[in-house]
Design a protein around this motif. Structure first.
Motif, mmCIF file in Angstrom:
data_model
loop_
_atom_site.group_PDB
_atom_site.id
_atom_site.type_symbol
_atom_site.label_atom_id
_atom_site.label_comp_id
_atom_site.label_asym_id
_atom_site.label_seq_id
_atom_site.Cartn_x
_atom_site.Cartn_y
_atom_site.Cartn_z
ATOM 1 N N THR A 355 54.062 50.088 40.289
ATOM 2 C CA THR A 355 54.835 48.878 39.978
ATOM 3 C C THR A 355 54.104 47.617 40.411
ATOM 4 O OG1 THR A 355 55.987 49.104 42.098
ATOM 5 C CG2 THR A 355 57.033 50.089 40.156
ATOM 6 N N ILE A 356 53.155 47.745 41.353
ATOM 7 C CA ILE A 356 52.454 46.561 41.856
ATOM 8 C C ILE A 356 51.216 46.224 41.037
ATOM 9 C CG2 ILE A 356 53.225 46.975 44.226
ATOM 10 C CD1 ILE A 356 50.393 48.035 44.813
ATOM 11 N N ASN A 357 50.913 47.022 39.999
ATOM 12 C CA ASN A 357 49.696 46.753 39.234
ATOM 13 C C ASN A 357 49.800 45.432 38.484
ATOM 14 O OD1 ASN A 357 49.726 47.120 36.003
ATOM 15 N ND2 ASN A 357 51.394 48.317 36.926
ATOM 16 N N THR A 358 48.646 44.834 38.231
ATOM 17 C CA THR A 358 48.602 43.566 37.481
ATOM 18 C C THR A 358 47.665 43.704 36.279
ATOM 19 O OG1 THR A 358 46.851 42.723 38.938
ATOM 20 C CG2 THR A 358 49.121 42.165 39.509
ATOM 21 N N LEU A 359 47.646 44.894 35.673
ATOM 22 C CA LEU A 359 46.799 45.100 34.506
ATOM 23 C C LEU A 359 47.223 44.187 33.362
ATOM 24 C CD1 LEU A 359 46.303 48.982 34.259
ATOM 25 C CD2 LEU A 359 44.896 47.294 35.433
ATOM 26 N N THR A 360 46.241 43.750 32.607
ATOM 27 C CA THR A 360 46.528 42.908 31.448
ATOM 28 C C THR A 360 47.030 43.769 30.295
ATOM 29 O OG1 THR A 360 44.302 43.127 30.532
ATOM 30 C CG2 THR A 360 44.660 41.373 32.147
ATOM 31 N N THR A 361 47.595 43.099 29.320
ATOM 32 C CA THR A 361 48.071 43.801 28.133
ATOM 33 C C THR A 361 46.925 44.537 27.452
ATOM 34 O OG1 THR A 361 49.799 42.134 27.803
ATOM 35 C CG2 THR A 361 49.197 43.505 25.899
ATOM 36 N N GLU A 362 45.749 43.904 27.431
ATOM 37 C CA GLU A 362 44.584 44.516 26.798
ATOM 38 C C GLU A 362 44.147 45.775 27.533
ATOM 39 O OE1 GLU A 362 44.891 41.331 27.580
ATOM 40 O OE2 GLU A 362 44.993 40.411 25.583
ATOM 41 N N GLN A 363 44.217 45.751 28.858
ATOM 42 C CA GLN A 363 43.818 46.921 29.646
ATOM 43 C C GLN A 363 44.775 48.092 29.420
ATOM 44 O OE1 GLN A 363 43.736 44.811 33.402
ATOM 45 N NE2 GLN A 363 41.489 44.905 33.509
ATOM 46 N N LYS A 364 46.033 47.804 29.311
ATOM 47 C CA LYS A 364 47.027 48.841 29.039
ATOM 48 C C LYS A 364 46.898 49.363 27.604
ATOM 49 C CE LYS A 364 50.398 46.781 32.216
ATOM 50 N NZ LYS A 364 51.723 46.121 32.316
#
Length: 376
Positions: A355-364
């Motif tokens: 839940t603490i991740n800050t991945l970008t939309t592109e990374q996901k």
């Protein structure tokens, strides 16, 4: 009572007294008469520390000079065990030697292990009073089995295995299982374990709840197929070094790191090429269940050489962890394309991110494009 019964009682009594004297370390001749027994009893030490009696003890309890197995097996005496300076260089078998021994202390500083091939169950179940055991001089280059060697020796707080050479050891299964007091193990990184196969290190450190750090970089696991429960229940473990490990033949990691609530770092890369049972088995026993502090985790070749068929097994749930973004990016890059596995229109195989991740939309999106459902 008949005369025959009275004679039988006398014989049984004599046999019992003889056995009691022998068990105290004094030799009793088969031809000794009862009136000789008082003098023999006078030779028995009452302080538990007279090592001069041990040569007789060994002469009686060993089958021959190469077999010391079961020597103090289930010995209920609380006397200190102090080995005399006797030649044990020809001893081959020390399996079960101190199994469930109740002594207050064991001094094995005079023990020559240079010819020993079997050390399984050697110190298993030692008395909780034994908090230290000096095995730093042990020569183990001929040993093939160390399974359960220190298992359930809950009083031990540290072990120095600096002298251990495990090059011929094929199994260390449950070696430290339930060593609940153990805080440190010195020398594991140089143990030279090159012959491990199959399930050789299953449950090796299970429930060693006071271990803080483990360096297993000296283990060659290239022929190991199971890593079940290896650190299960190591609730205070913060760091484990598996750098250099080749886990490509491992088919199951069942409960490998379960309930390691303080584990922050798994140093190294786990190759999941052959993981037949997947990573997510159930919420309670998946490999990283309870690893709420885990930050560093690198997984490669995820399901590379296996068929992905069961969503419940092959979903990857890191939701309760703190795995860092850089590790997540690495893991996503290693995810298989589900279409290449013959799976289309998938709605069940999920990647659950912390839940603490800050991945970008592109990374996901990289994972989504491979057919995975990404859950935050």
């Amino acid at each position: 009572m008949s005369v025959a019964d009275q004679i039988r009682r006398i014989k049984n009594a004599k046999a019992a007294i003889k056995e009691a004297i022998i068990n105290k370390g004094v030799t009793v001749s088969d031809t000794a008469k009862l009136d000789e027994y008082p003098a023999l009893i006078d030779r028995i030490s009452t302080d538990g520390g007279d090592s001069s009696l041990y040569p007789n003890f060994f002469e009686i309890r060993t089958n021959h000079n190469t077999d010391y197995s079961y020597l103090f097996y289930n010995d209920e005496s609380t006397d200190d065990i102090i080995f005399p300076d006797i030649d044990t260089s020809k001893v081959i078998n020390m399996a079960y030697m101190f199994y469930s021994c109740n002594a207050n202390s064991i001094d094995v500083s005079n023990l020559d292990t240079s010819s020993v091939t079997n050390m399984k169950y050697m110190f298993m179940g030692l008395s909780l009073n034994i908090t230290s055991l000096d095995v730093s001089h042990f020569v183990t280059d001929k040993v093939t089995s160390m399974e359960y060697m220190f298992s359930q020796a809950g009083g031990l707080t540290s072990l120095d295995l600096s002298s251990f050479d495990a090059n011929k050891v094929t199994t260390m299964k449950n070696m430290f299982y339930l060593c609940s007091g153990l805080q440190s193990i010195i020398g594991l990184e140089n143990i030279n374990a090159n012959s491990l196969t199959s399930s050789a290190i299953n449950y090796m450190f299970q429930s060693c709840r006071n271990l803080v750090s483990l360096d297993l970089s000296g283990f060659n696991v290239s022929n190991v197929t199971e890593l079940q429960g290896i650190c299960d229940g190591c609730e205070n473990l913060e760091y484990i070094n598996v750098s250099g490990w080749n886990t490509s033949k491992v088919t199951t990691l069942y409960k490998a790191f379960t309930s390691c609530g303080k584990l922050v770092t798994i140093d190294g890369v786990l190759d999941l090429s052959g993981l037949k049972n997947g990573l997510y088995v159930s919420a309670s026993n998946q490999q990283f269940a309870g690893c709420t502090s885990l930050e560093t985790l690198y997984l490669k070749n995820i399901y590379k050489d296996i068929a992905v068929t069961n969503a419940a097994k092959f979903s990857l749930d890191l939701g309760a962890t703190k795995v860092k973004d850089e590790c997540l990016v690495y893991i996503i890059d290693q995810l298989p394309n589900l279409a290449d596995k013959g799976i289309t229109n998938n709605t069940a195989i999920k990647l659950t991110l912390p839940t603490i991740n800050t991945l970008t939309t592109e990374q996901k999106q990289v994972a989504i494009d491979k057919g995975w459902i990404v859950v935050n």
